[in-house]
Design an enzyme around this catalytic site. Structure first.
Site: not given
Length: 317
Positions: A138-140
């Site tokens: 998850v890229c955040l």
């Protein structure tokens, strides 16, 4: 709800059982991070020691979630593993993800909140968003998995799990996910870019539909009834949306429950998209019918069991 308290619903039709926004369950065996902190169940663990600042912070997080979750996000904690959480986000209306279910496994690090939680997306091998990778990454910015402005990064003194979940819902599962790609936002007004964005949304919707099929086939533990009930209630709307998008009656994400659209403009649909949607429609219809039959059978069995139980009568003297 107090730590370790578990409510059980017995003898109630599954169609009438209501899933709690925040609940505590016991079985964490299929959690992605189940083996991350093997000492978390020890009495001297930072997660089980009553005087631990980490444990106290996690209990605060539980209370925040219990009292503030929107009705489109559900979270389950684990009685014996307070370092783990599982969340499901219902795809927001007005996006390519509407009516889908998106599951995330979270784990608190041993020095929480100095470091953000670990988050894994149940992708089923599909990448339906620039921020959600096929392998679950998850890229955040809020998770420190993507560089951003300082105010967007994890803040140990103010950031929360609720904030993470709301960011995933609003910033990741949004109306035009194509523009989540770094640097693409500045090209938003270009006509050719908008067409590419529409095509990306079509693909995102198709992958969301495939995710539904995976979830119906093998739902995450402790969410079996939730998944079945959700798709029982939303099946007709999902199928109507599939048909409307495939026929070019509206852009992906614009379908509303009453069959209308927030725009009257018809859209050009590629032959590939239409063929794929026709196939997905048939697969979804079969899966939804199977789910409905299964729930009806389960309901009948529960009713028969209830009727077979001996009834207590009051003696009159």
């Amino acid at each position: 709800m107090a730590s370790g308290e578990i409510d059980e619903t017995n003898g109630i039709d599954t169609a009438e059982a209501e899933t709690k926004q925040f609940d505590i369950v016991t079985d964490h065996s299929d959690h992605h991070y189940a083996n991350l902190n093997p000492s978390s169940e020890d009495q001297d663990s930072t997660f089980t020691n009553a005087g631990s600042s980490v444990r106290k912070k996690i209990m605060q997080e539980w209370n925040i979630l219990k009292n503030n979750l929107p009705d489109t996000i559900f979270v389950q904690a684990y009685e014996g593993r307070i370092d783990l959480l599982r969340a499901v986000i219902i795809g927001p209306a007005g996006t390519p993800y509407h009516d889908g279910l998106f599951f995330f496994d979270l784990a608190f690090p041993s020095d929480y909140p100095n470091q953000p939680p670990l988050v894994y997306y149940h992708s089923h091998g599909l990448r339906l968003n620039p921020n959600l990778y096929a392998k679950g990454y998850v890229c955040l910015s809020l998770l420190n998995t993507w560089h951003g402005n300082e105010e967007e990064m994890w803040n140990p003194s103010g950031s929360t799990i609720l904030q993470v979940l709301l960011s995933l819902q609003a910033l990741v599962l949004n109306e035009e996910p194509y523009f989540n790609e770094p640097g693409y936002e500045k090209f938003r007004e270009m006509p050719e870019t908008q067409k590419i964005s529409n095509n990306y949304s079509e693909e995102a919707f198709m992958l969301s539909c495939k995710t539904m099929l995976f979830l119906l086939q093998k739902p995450p533990k402790n969410f079996e009834d939730f998944v079945a009930q959700h798709f029982l209630e939303r099946a007709d709307v999902i199928l109507r949306a599939c048909k409307a998008y495939a026929d070019g009656h509206m852009r992906v994400g614009y379908y509303q429950d009453d069959g209308s659209s927030s725009t009257s403009t018809t859209v050009e649909v590629s032959s590939n998209f239409k063929q794929s949607m026709d196939k997905l429609y048939a697969d979804l219809e079969t899966a939804f019918n199977k789910n409905k039959d299964s729930m009806q059978e389960k309901s009948e069995e529960m009713k028969e069991t209830a009727c077979a139980e001996p009834q207590q009568t009051m003696e009159v003297h």
